[in-house]
Enzyme design. Structure first.
Site, PDB file in Angstrom:
ATOM      1  N   ASN A  85       0.876  -1.171   0.000  1.00 18.20           N
ATOM      2  CA  ASN A  85       0.000   0.000   0.000  1.00 18.20           C
ATOM      3  C   ASN A  85       0.910   1.217   0.000  1.00 18.20           C
ATOM      4  OD1 ASN A  85      -1.854   2.028   0.383  1.00 18.20           O
ATOM      5  ND2 ASN A  85      -2.690   1.228   2.295  1.00 18.20           N
ATOM      6  N   HIS A  91     -12.837   3.188   0.323  1.00 16.14           N
ATOM      7  CA  HIS A  91     -12.682   2.295   1.486  1.00 16.14           C
ATOM      8  C   HIS A  91     -13.369   0.947   1.245  1.00 16.14           C
ATOM      9  CE1 HIS A  91     -12.052   6.083   4.147  1.00 16.14           C
ATOM     10  NE2 HIS A  91     -10.879   5.534   3.869  1.00 16.14           N
ATOM     11  N   ARG A 101      -9.322  16.536   5.824  1.00 17.54           N
ATOM     12  CA  ARG A 101     -10.227  16.793   4.703  1.00 17.54           C
ATOM     13  C   ARG A 101     -11.586  17.235   5.231  1.00 17.54           C
ATOM     14  NH1 ARG A 101      -9.352  11.118   1.764  1.00 17.54           N
ATOM     15  NH2 ARG A 101      -8.056  10.640   3.571  1.00 17.54           N
ATOM     16  N   ASP A 129      -5.239  14.276  15.061  1.00 18.50           N
ATOM     17  CA  ASP A 129      -5.300  13.018  15.799  1.00 18.50           C
ATOM     18  C   ASP A 129      -6.432  13.102  16.821  1.00 18.50           C
ATOM     19  OD1 ASP A 129      -4.862  10.890  17.656  1.00 18.50           O
ATOM     20  OD2 ASP A 129      -2.774  10.774  17.023  1.00 18.50           O
ATOM     21  N   GLU A 181      -7.781  -4.596   5.785  1.00 20.71           N
ATOM     22  CA  GLU A 181      -7.720  -4.421   4.337  1.00 20.71           C
ATOM     23  C   GLU A 181      -6.602  -5.253   3.715  1.00 20.71           C
ATOM     24  OE1 GLU A 181      -8.878   0.180   3.692  1.00 20.71           O
ATOM     25  OE2 GLU A 181      -7.559  -0.241   5.392  1.00 20.71           O
TER      26      GLU A 181
END
Length: 394
Positions: free
Chosen positions: A9, A182, A242, A284, A380
């Site tokens: 990834n 996702h 974002r 965070d 994932e």
């Protein structure tokens, strides 16, 4: 370890990887998980084994390791030394965008690479780096089979009408449509629910993937029927950096009245907004929850507000709600965020069990709750390894 699958990834300055050993039964077992970060600045490799024990922690000179290909070569050297009897049978990649046509993993060849390069304008901050990792493997071992697994593929089961925007139809034909992201995480959760929560697996479920990147997906019978993200990974929920859903007129205002360039707006929307921009403290969630500043509290409140607003919309798509599932970094680890979300979702029938929530039990709703709430860890990388094994018939 005889045969193994490598999962990659790649980000702009990082390379995450996992190695899965393939048992004779076909079962996959993680034997190494690591990341190279700081490519181009201060590259550093950290690796743990399948039990979480540290294997390596190395720092390199940026002149020696400045690209994905150079990082991959160092990773390959480490893995060969660690597992001298192992054979790498294939590589699976997380590729963010599969466009409108790819609804399943794809074995990489020249024509596949050309197709994936055509999607770069749809995901300019992610797709180039995903493809760079594929090329890096080709440089090191050109005959090794590689598989692209797409974050958009799982959502191709959604009804066509849900993929439109109210733009002239010609733009839909050019690829401007709702894709959703996702998908690998949602696919893993959907595949896991029959084992951990069979009573809801076939029902009307909303999964909240809450991390630095955050989104939500409506599942019916384990299939995606709606998602919060659309054309890009900017849509839907507010995220770490974002903004999530916003009036497109804001972009016009920034261009015309504030004088920002397209590049400045891209930087604003991808890197300086979200929890970071609203709080002024950081992106965070752990830091924000520990902060006593009013703006940190505001950012948390808005994060939860957007989750519940999207939950209502997705419940409408489903025609009701049987269960809410939390996953990813914040969803799996923040009891406080789960508590705030579930409190606001009581109108949907969710009655939170505070003790179960605090202890991180799989089911965090009270017995008899009309709609249940769950915590299901995502994986994932394992989903990518499964796809790679199946496509390559390993």
């Amino acid at each position: 370890m005889e045969q193994a699958i490598l999962v990659l990834n790649a980000g702009s300055s990082s390379l995450k990887f996992s190695v899965f050993a393939i048992a004779e039964t076909g079962e996959l077992r993680a034997v190494a998980v690591g990341q190279v970060e700081g490519l181009g600045t201060a590259p550093r490799l950290r690796v743990k084994d399948g039990d979480g024990q540290r294997i390596a922690d190395e720092q390199w000179d940026k002149a020696a390791v400045g690209s994905h290909a150079q990082a991959l070569q160092r990773v390959a050297d480490l893995l060969r030394a660690r597992y001298p009897g192992g054979t790498l049978a294939g590589v699976g990649h997380r590729v963010v965008h599969g466009g409108p046509d790819y609804s399943a993993p794809l074995r990489i060849n020249a024509s596949a690479m050309a197709a994936l390069e055509a999607f770069i304008p749809l995901a300019p901050l992610h797709q180039p780096h995903n493809l760079a990792a594929i090329r890096a493997v080709q440089e090191v071992q050109p005959d090794l089979p590689q598989v692209a697994c797409f974050d958009t593929a799982f959502h191709r089961t959604q009804e066509t009408v849900g993929q439109f925007y109210g733009l002239p139809y010609e733009y839909y034909e050019r690829g401007i449509r709702r894709y959703g992201f996702h998908g690998l995480s949602y696919e893993y959760v959907a595949a896991t629910l029959p084992h951990v929560a069979p009573e809801i697996a076939g029902g009307r479920v909303v999964v909240a993937h809450l991390g630095s990147g955050a989104s939500m997906c409506a599942l019916h019978g384990g299939r995606s029927v709606g998602s919060s993200m659309g054309f890009t990974a900017l849509d839907g929920l507010m995220m770490g950096t974002r903004p999530g859903n916003m009036d497109p007129g804001i972009v016009l205002y920034l261009l015309q009245q504030e004088g920002l360039s397209a590049q400045q707006i891209e930087d604003l929307l991808y890197k300086r907004s979200g929890l970071l921009g609203l709080s002024g403290v950081g992106n965070d969630m752990r830091v924000l929850l520990a902060s006593d500043t009013p703006r940190a509290a505001l950012a948390i409140d808005y994060f939860v507000y957007r989750i519940n607003r999207e939950l209502g919309a997705l419940a409408a798509v489903l025609g009701g709600l049987d269960a809410l599932v939390f996953t990813a970094g914040i969803g799996e680890n923040s009891a406080r965020i789960r508590q705030l979300v579930c409190r606001q979702a009581r109108w949907l029938g969710i009655e939170l069990d505070d003790e179960a929530n605090e202890t991180g039990a799989p089911c965090i709703s009270r017995p008899g709750s009309r709609a249940s709430a769950w915590v299901v860890p995502t994986n994932e990388e394992l989903m990518i390894a499964r796809h790679t094994r199946e496509l390559l018939a390993l």
